[in-house]
Scaffold this motif. Structure first.
Motif, PDB file in Angstrom:
ATOM      1  N   ILE A   2       0.875  -1.167   0.000  1.00  0.00           N
ATOM      2  CA  ILE A   2       0.000   0.000   0.000  1.00  0.00           C
ATOM      3  C   ILE A   2       0.913   1.218   0.000  1.00  0.00           C
ATOM      4  O   ILE A   2       1.829   1.326   0.812  1.00  0.00           O
ATOM      5  N   CYS A   3       0.646   2.134  -0.959  1.00  0.00           N
ATOM      6  CA  CYS A   3       1.481   3.323  -1.133  1.00  0.00           C
ATOM      7  C   CYS A   3       0.641   4.584  -1.016  1.00  0.00           C
ATOM      8  O   CYS A   3      -0.580   4.538  -1.086  1.00  0.00           O
ATOM      9  N   GLY A   7       2.151   7.151  -5.192  1.00  0.00           N
ATOM     10  CA  GLY A   7       2.904   5.910  -5.354  1.00  0.00           C
ATOM     11  C   GLY A   7       4.352   5.980  -4.928  1.00  0.00           C
ATOM     12  O   GLY A   7       5.100   5.031  -5.057  1.00  0.00           O
ATOM     13  N   ASP A   8       4.760   7.131  -4.403  1.00  0.00           N
ATOM     14  CA  ASP A   8       6.170   7.318  -4.056  1.00  0.00           C
ATOM     15  C   ASP A   8       6.574   6.728  -2.706  1.00  0.00           C
ATOM     16  O   ASP A   8       7.714   6.342  -2.512  1.00  0.00           O
TER      17      ASP A   8
END
Length: 81
Positions: A2-3, A7-8
């Motif tokens: 899970i980001c 998404g970084d």
């Protein structure tokens, strides 16, 4: 995994056996994540999330996924576009 939304930054990671079916663990993983974090957000997942049991289990969560092409009505809608 899970980001964050971009998404970084990974916020949660659980490594399972390669034999585990994504459909059977999505909700469990999201609930584990929610116990550790107090973030309010929208869960975005691939079409493996889209099962009757998962939708029922996630009734109080916000989520986005796509309907799998294995569902006949969805196939027909896509072919008609």
């Amino acid at each position: 995994m899970i980001c964050t939304g971009d998404g970084d930054i990974p916020l949660y990671l659980k490594i399972d056996s390669g034999n585990i079916d994504d459909k059977s663990v999505f909700v469990e993983r999201l609930k584990e994540f929610k116990k550790s974090w107090t973030l309010e957000g929208i869960n975005v997942a691939d079409s493996a999330l889209y099962t009757k049991d998962n939708i029922i289990a996630m009734i109080e969560m916000k989520w986005i996924t796509r309907v799998p092409l294995s569902i006949k009505l969805h196939q027909e809608k896509i072919l008609n576009i």
